[in-house]
Write a protein that holds these residues in place. Structure first.
Motif, PDB file in Angstrom:
ATOM      1  N   VAL A   1       0.826  -1.209   0.000  1.00 44.37           N
ATOM      2  CA  VAL A   1       0.000   0.000   0.000  1.00 44.37           C
ATOM      3  C   VAL A   1       0.857   1.255   0.000  1.00 44.37           C
ATOM      4  CG1 VAL A   1      -2.070  -0.896   1.134  1.00 44.37           C
ATOM      5  CG2 VAL A   1      -0.089  -0.221   2.507  1.00 44.37           C
ATOM      6  N   GLY A   2       0.226   2.389  -0.147  1.00 46.64           N
ATOM      7  CA  GLY A   2       0.888   3.688   0.009  1.00 46.64           C
ATOM      8  C   GLY A   2       1.811   4.030  -1.136  1.00 46.64           C
ATOM      9  N   ALA A   3       2.831   4.828  -0.824  1.00 44.80           N
ATOM     10  CA  ALA A   3       3.754   5.319  -1.838  1.00 44.80           C
ATOM     11  C   ALA A   3       4.453   4.167  -2.548  1.00 44.80           C
ATOM     12  CB  ALA A   3       4.794   6.235  -1.206  1.00 44.80           C
ATOM     13  N   ASP A   4       4.600   3.042  -1.853  1.00 40.70           N
ATOM     14  CA  ASP A   4       5.311   1.922  -2.446  1.00 40.70           C
ATOM     15  C   ASP A   4       4.401   0.757  -2.774  1.00 40.70           C
ATOM     16  OD1 ASP A   4       8.447   2.395  -2.439  1.00 40.70           O
ATOM     17  OD2 ASP A   4       7.505   3.538  -0.855  1.00 40.70           O
ATOM     18  N   ALA A   5       3.134   1.058  -3.058  1.00 41.41           N
ATOM     19  CA  ALA A   5       2.208   0.031  -3.526  1.00 41.41           C
ATOM     20  C   ALA A   5       2.706  -0.521  -4.848  1.00 41.41           C
ATOM     21  CB  ALA A   5       0.820   0.636  -3.708  1.00 41.41           C
ATOM     22  N   GLY A   6       2.330  -1.734  -5.137  1.00 46.19           N
ATOM     23  CA  GLY A   6       2.591  -2.277  -6.457  1.00 46.19           C
ATOM     24  C   GLY A   6       1.600  -1.697  -7.449  1.00 46.19           C
ATOM     25  N   PRO A   7       1.801  -1.961  -8.743  1.00 50.14           N
ATOM     26  CA  PRO A   7       0.857  -1.492  -9.764  1.00 50.14           C
ATOM     27  C   PRO A   7      -0.543  -2.044  -9.497  1.00 50.14           C
ATOM     28  CG  PRO A   7       2.866  -2.337 -10.777  1.00 50.14           C
ATOM     29  CD  PRO A   7       2.937  -2.685  -9.329  1.00 50.14           C
ATOM     30  N   THR A   8      -1.533  -1.202  -9.601  1.00 47.52           N
ATOM     31  CA  THR A   8      -2.926  -1.622  -9.457  1.00 47.52           C
ATOM     32  C   THR A   8      -3.312  -2.456 -10.665  1.00 47.52           C
ATOM     33  OG1 THR A   8      -3.407   0.405  -8.260  1.00 47.52           O
ATOM     34  CG2 THR A   8      -5.287  -0.765  -9.199  1.00 47.52           C
ATOM     35  N   PRO A   9      -3.773  -3.707 -10.464  1.00 46.44           N
ATOM     36  CA  PRO A   9      -4.149  -4.526 -11.626  1.00 46.44           C
ATOM     37  C   PRO A   9      -5.465  -4.037 -12.211  1.00 46.44           C
ATOM     38  CG  PRO A   9      -4.704  -5.677  -9.595  1.00 46.44           C
ATOM     39  CD  PRO A   9      -4.001  -4.398  -9.189  1.00 46.44           C
ATOM     40  N   LEU A  10      -5.852  -4.592 -13.346  1.00 52.33           N
ATOM     41  CA  LEU A  10      -7.186  -4.330 -13.872  1.00 52.33           C
ATOM     42  C   LEU A  10      -8.214  -4.926 -12.905  1.00 52.33           C
ATOM     43  CD1 LEU A  10      -6.663  -5.208 -17.652  1.00 52.33           C
ATOM     44  CD2 LEU A  10      -6.724  -2.938 -16.575  1.00 52.33           C
ATOM     45  N   PRO A  11      -9.422  -4.350 -12.812  1.00 52.67           N
ATOM     46  CA  PRO A  11     -10.435  -4.891 -11.900  1.00 52.67           C
ATOM     47  C   PRO A  11     -10.665  -6.383 -12.154  1.00 52.67           C
ATOM     48  CG  PRO A  11     -11.155  -2.792 -12.762  1.00 52.67           C
ATOM     49  CD  PRO A  11      -9.903  -3.156 -13.511  1.00 52.67           C
ATOM     50  N   GLY A  12     -10.683  -7.160 -11.081  1.00 59.52           N
ATOM     51  CA  GLY A  12     -10.908  -8.592 -11.192  1.00 59.52           C
ATOM     52  C   GLY A  12      -9.684  -9.386 -11.598  1.00 59.52           C
ATOM     53  N   HIS A  13      -8.536  -8.716 -11.757  1.00 54.77           N
ATOM     54  CA  HIS A  13      -7.303  -9.389 -12.176  1.00 54.77           C
ATOM     55  C   HIS A  13      -6.336  -9.551 -11.000  1.00 54.77           C
ATOM     56  CE1 HIS A  13      -7.495  -9.285 -16.756  1.00 54.77           C
ATOM     57  NE2 HIS A  13      -8.677  -8.866 -16.327  1.00 54.77           N
ATOM     58  N   PRO A  14      -5.433 -10.515 -11.089  1.00 53.39           N
ATOM     59  CA  PRO A  14      -4.530 -10.764  -9.957  1.00 53.39           C
ATOM     60  C   PRO A  14      -3.365  -9.777  -9.867  1.00 53.39           C
ATOM     61  CG  PRO A  14      -4.114 -12.334 -11.722  1.00 53.39           C
ATOM     62  CD  PRO A  14      -5.313 -11.533 -12.150  1.00 53.39           C
ATOM     63  N   ALA A  15      -2.749  -9.759  -8.704  1.00 53.68           N
ATOM     64  CA  ALA A  15      -1.524  -8.997  -8.465  1.00 53.68           C
ATOM     65  C   ALA A  15      -0.603  -9.871  -7.638  1.00 53.68           C
ATOM     66  CB  ALA A  15      -1.828  -7.702  -7.724  1.00 53.68           C
ATOM     67  N   SER A  16       0.704  -9.653  -7.792  1.00 55.86           N
ATOM     68  CA  SER A  16       1.627 -10.462  -7.016  1.00 55.86           C
ATOM     69  C   SER A  16       2.925  -9.699  -6.789  1.00 55.86           C
ATOM     70  CB  SER A  16       1.908 -11.787  -7.729  1.00 55.86           C
ATOM     71  OG  SER A  16       2.465 -11.530  -9.003  1.00 55.86           O
ATOM     72  N   GLY A  17       3.722 -10.204  -5.860  1.00 54.45           N
ATOM     73  CA  GLY A  17       4.970  -9.521  -5.559  1.00 54.45           C
ATOM     74  C   GLY A  17       5.895 -10.401  -4.756  1.00 54.45           C
ATOM     75  N   ILE A  18       7.161 -10.032  -4.819  1.00 52.18           N
ATOM     76  CA  ILE A  18       8.182 -10.730  -4.038  1.00 52.18           C
ATOM     77  C   ILE A  18       9.172  -9.690  -3.541  1.00 52.18           C
ATOM     78  CG2 ILE A  18       9.608 -11.207  -6.080  1.00 52.18           C
ATOM     79  CD1 ILE A  18      10.209 -13.953  -4.732  1.00 52.18           C
ATOM     80  N   ASP A  19       9.706  -9.909  -2.350  1.00 49.06           N
ATOM     81  CA  ASP A  19      10.734  -9.004  -1.865  1.00 49.06           C
ATOM     82  C   ASP A  19      11.815  -9.792  -1.139  1.00 49.06           C
ATOM     83  OD1 ASP A  19       9.921  -9.581   0.735  1.00 49.06           O
ATOM     84  OD2 ASP A  19       8.979  -7.652   1.078  1.00 49.06           O
ATOM     85  N   ILE A  20      12.971  -9.139  -0.988  1.00 48.52           N
ATOM     86  CA  ILE A  20      14.055  -9.684  -0.176  1.00 48.52           C
ATOM     87  C   ILE A  20      14.696  -8.506   0.525  1.00 48.52           C
ATOM     88  CG2 ILE A  20      15.556  -9.717  -2.221  1.00 48.52           C
ATOM     89  CD1 ILE A  20      17.064 -12.026  -0.832  1.00 48.52           C
ATOM     90  N   GLY A  21      14.814  -8.598   1.845  1.00 45.88           N
ATOM     91  CA  GLY A  21      15.244  -7.415   2.574  1.00 45.88           C
ATOM     92  C   GLY A  21      15.920  -7.684   3.892  1.00 45.88           C
ATOM     93  N   MET A  22      16.169  -6.600   4.600  1.00 46.40           N
ATOM     94  CA  MET A  22      16.901  -6.614   5.871  1.00 46.40           C
ATOM     95  C   MET A  22      16.201  -5.696   6.855  1.00 46.40           C
ATOM     96  SD  MET A  22      20.864  -5.445   6.442  1.00 46.40           S
ATOM     97  CE  MET A  22      21.587  -5.303   8.068  1.00 46.40           C
ATOM     98  N   ARG A  23      16.088  -6.166   8.093  1.00 51.95           N
ATOM     99  CA  ARG A  23      15.487  -5.370   9.169  1.00 51.95           C
ATOM    100  C   ARG A  23      16.485  -5.245  10.302  1.00 51.95           C
ATOM    101  NH1 ARG A  23      12.136  -8.985  12.199  1.00 51.95           N
ATOM    102  NH2 ARG A  23      13.936  -9.011  13.555  1.00 51.95           N
ATOM    103  N   HIS A  24      16.635  -4.040  10.829  1.00 52.71           N
ATOM    104  CA  HIS A  24      17.574  -3.807  11.929  1.00 52.71           C
ATOM    105  C   HIS A  24      16.902  -2.881  12.938  1.00 52.71           C
ATOM    106  CE1 HIS A  24      21.396  -3.204  13.958  1.00 52.71           C
ATOM    107  NE2 HIS A  24      21.268  -1.904  13.827  1.00 52.71           N
ATOM    108  N   THR A  25      16.844  -3.312  14.206  1.00 51.23           N
ATOM    109  CA  THR A  25      16.243  -2.456  15.229  1.00 51.23           C
ATOM    110  C   THR A  25      17.318  -1.982  16.198  1.00 51.23           C
ATOM    111  OG1 THR A  25      15.703  -4.386  16.565  1.00 51.23           O
ATOM    112  CG2 THR A  25      14.001  -3.588  15.093  1.00 51.23           C
ATOM    113  N   PHE A  26      17.065  -0.851  16.836  1.00 51.79           N
ATOM    114  CA  PHE A  26      18.049  -0.291  17.761  1.00 51.79           C
ATOM    115  C   PHE A  26      17.331   0.406  18.916  1.00 51.79           C
ATOM    116  CE2 PHE A  26      17.423   4.043  16.203  1.00 51.79           C
ATOM    117  CZ  PHE A  26      17.033   3.845  14.901  1.00 51.79           C
TER     118      PHE A  26
END
Lengths: 350, 350, 350
Positions: B325-350
């Motif tokens: 969602v938001g500024a980094d949402a994926g492309p909005t599909p056509l109505p009734g069509h699928p959407a998908s995504g994959i990510d790989i990342g790093m999280r660091h807390t302090f």
């Protein structure tokens, strides 16, 4: 989850008098006469086996009035818009990174300096302020200092400033346009830096390319070196900004080469910075500008200094470069006319 | 006046590839693939006799470019306006509270999470990122996560996350309209949460109502539970967003129910999050969407993790929900069509 | 470069009910009923020989919703523009200074309080909140509290609040207009404060002038004193805001005098603040307003207090002053009609 995080920063203000020939003068309290104002947080976690995680969040600000500085969201001109006066809050515009590092080097995600920034910064005895060598660089774009949405790789011992031995840095940054958009590669930024760092000398070259269909892409290339002698440090810098097509901002040229020779001469509890900079562009008038700048930085301690700087710019052809840049630029002179300025200020880091 | 204040935060960035069927794809550096980026300050003072004062100020930010995130001033749509690109500074949009607590519970003032947020957060194995269960919730309003101008009460041992035993939370938040204004109750928000927290299981239900004359008020209700088994934690969540009158944003429906089953399966130095989410709305097409999401979170330490996530959404009827969602949402599909995504990342807390 | 920097702040929120006669009422969660909300960083470095460097960066914020507060860039009205709702990020609007000090006093650069602010602040038993004496001051401009781009000098033992013995403060702040601009002196601000500080009494007078060609310049003058008795502290304050020419904001007057008598009466673990304020202006109706305010501040510790305040304003002529100011002002009454308000809140400093 709470941990050893370092809050750090620097505040630097100077009283400045700037002139632009034919257009007048201005008295200002200038932020960053010797070093740009910043406040940041950084930390590093030892993960065992030589592995570490690190982060750095750094916000620039104008210490003369307390405003923050905007960032850029997509490495394209439409990703930065000036806020209305007095309303710009703090953003991590200077740096927003998380890193994973080890014997094999460091991988870094976020907003960071582009490779071609480093020679321009490292081989300029001023770095910022009235005598800032970079002031006169022409044909810049939003990624000439930093890029958002980036992935970077640094060779070992290059994750922090002052890369050692043979080193390299590579960066890829996404423009984040949808594939169906026209010019969907715009903002994609790629850069590379190679060099050798050590004492008494270091050298490096770098290039950064930012896709921008309308101007045939931006490229910034830079290189140089410095040599540490007993009496001071000598520096030389050369580079060029170019676009694929002629652009209005370069007066229908597409190349803006620049070079600088400079030195920091040690004297007493401080040093004299001095630099001569030349910048040109391939417009119809073959416009160019030369800048001479010198000053003195008097260290009261490792963290605190008083300083003064003087700079004079000779513009030729259609160029009309003022001393300093941004909100606190000096008055823009008439084209082909000189500009000059002087400041006296204080820098304190914490 | 200076004291033990904790500066804390988390930075999380992922490289993501998102697709929207019929509309294209996007490569992005996404902030918060596993946990939303935040920086905060908190403290607690022992006042004697079991009494304490506490505060927490927490700002969200986009670690990919350094911008902050806006807040909402009056719990109404006109209390949040998007800043121009690159200019949004840090605000304490995530939390801005001061508390007084004791054996009798805790009273809290400021901007805080609404009661109905907690089940949606606690019983979702993702919580944010490409597989975020809440992504697909429809018919939300500005108070579906937090409310400004609030007064809250928490039963004892419920002032910090992880309420224990039988617990309750109540919130009242002012819309701050003048009594002479039309629709002067707009933005007034009231909520309640009740539950039982412990090991190995916890359950809770909650509801939040926000006055809004034009749509016959917003109501968000949610409930669920989690069970900690040896091999992982199982979660179930059910809820509904509704308005009193049919609204355009729900395609002239007024109810958007949602449910999710999920789990965090422990494996090695980490866990597999997995969730199946269904969301519907009572529009003419009885539109709905189902989402399957799974990933792996590899803990390098208590504070640092690498992760990857995959999600796929099947849209039906008029729905066209993108991944994230938001500024980094994926492309909005056509109505009734699928959407998908994959990510790989790093999280660091302090 | 990392060092002992203090992160400090204060969070204060109150539930308030405000009325404006003839126009209605408002229930609000008000930030700063007893002390304005702020978060800051400060540090001080001993340079040897009595010399020191110091800095302070302080951002105000609205704790009820998490927004920051704007600053002013040039000491002129066009240097502050309201951000759109919910988007104002943190700026160092309250203070952004670096100092060099020694036996000879302190020189200070940046954004700081103007000299004439101090008597108005020091000799008012409220200082902020529903009973804030300054609320009713008329004819103010952007430099009535602080100025950007300033250079200041403080006599010894006056660099921090609570100047001692005979003391003085001088300020010059640049408007930063180009010399070729019309009204190029606009925003230039100069001020002076003189006084004697000690126990049990202190007195001071101050004046600040801000150039503004269109209104014949702004001048704020203030003076007063306080006396510490066994039972409490007594305070008296007098001042005037004026412009060179009649201005619309003063209903075509050009003078707005004000005076206040107040006290903080110690009682139990706290004190009763009480103040009577009168403000006038030389318009055709000789408009004026009187305000009576009182409350109780109950200290739970040195850092934490509960408090309540009541205030009532009698407006006469064309004046229509509400209780409190800014985003959380009460409803503006009809001209010549009363306004009143009550709050109950909590203050916590760290």
């Amino acid at each position: 989850q709470s941990s050893s995080v370092t809050l750090y920063g620097g505040i630097d203000l100077a009283l400045a008098y700037y002139r632009g020939d034919g257009t007048g003068s201005r008295i200002q309290l200038v932020p960053g006469g010797n070093q740009n104002n910043r406040i940041g947080i950084r930390g590093r976690e030892d993960l065992g086996g030589g592995l570490y995680a690190a982060f750095e969040l750094e916000a620039g600000f104008n210490a003369d009035n307390g405003t923050g500085l905007p960032t850029n969201t997509n490495n394209q001109a439409n990703g930065t818009v000036l806020a209305t006066p007095g309303t710009q809050g703090l953003t991590f515009n200077r740096r927003s990174i998380v890193s994973l590092g080890g014997d094999w080097g460091e991988v870094r995600l976020g907003r960071d300096y582009v490779p071609s920034f480093w020679p321009i910064y490292l081989y300029d005895p001023f770095r910022t302020g009235v005598g800032f060598g970079g002031v006169t660089i022409q044909g810049t774009t939003v990624t000439n200092l930093r890029a958002s949405n980036s992935i970077g790789y640094f060779t070992p011992a290059c994750g922090t400033p002052g890369c050692l031995n043979f080193f390299g840095q590579a960066m890829y940054a996404a423009g984040e346009n949808q594939s169906s958009a026209a010019a969907n590669s715009d903002g994609r930024t790629m850069g590379l830096r190679l060099g050798y760092g050590g004492e008494p000398w270091e050298v490096s070259i770098a290039t950064t390319k930012t896709r921008a269909a309308a101007v045939g892409d931006f490229t910034q290339s830079s290189g140089g070196g410095s040599y540490g002698a007993k009496f001071g440090r000598l520096m030389a810098l050369v580079g060029v900004n170019r676009t694929g097509l002629p652009v209005a901002v370069l007066n229908n040229g597409n190349r803006a080469p620049f070079w600088q020779v400079g030195a920091m001469i040690y004297a007493g509890p401080g040093y004299f910075p001095v630099a001569y900079t030349h910048v040109g562009r391939n417009d119809a008038q073959n416009s160019s500008a030369s800048k001479i700048a010198f000053g003195y930085v008097y260290n009261l301690s490792k963290r605190t200094a008083l300083y003064t700087t003087y700079a004079h710019i000779e513009n030729k052809g259609a160029l009309a470069i003022p001393v300093n840049v941004g909100a606190d630029a000096g008055p823009t002179p008439l084209p082909g006319h000189p500009a000059s300025g002087i400041d006296i200020g204080m820098r304190h880091t914490f």
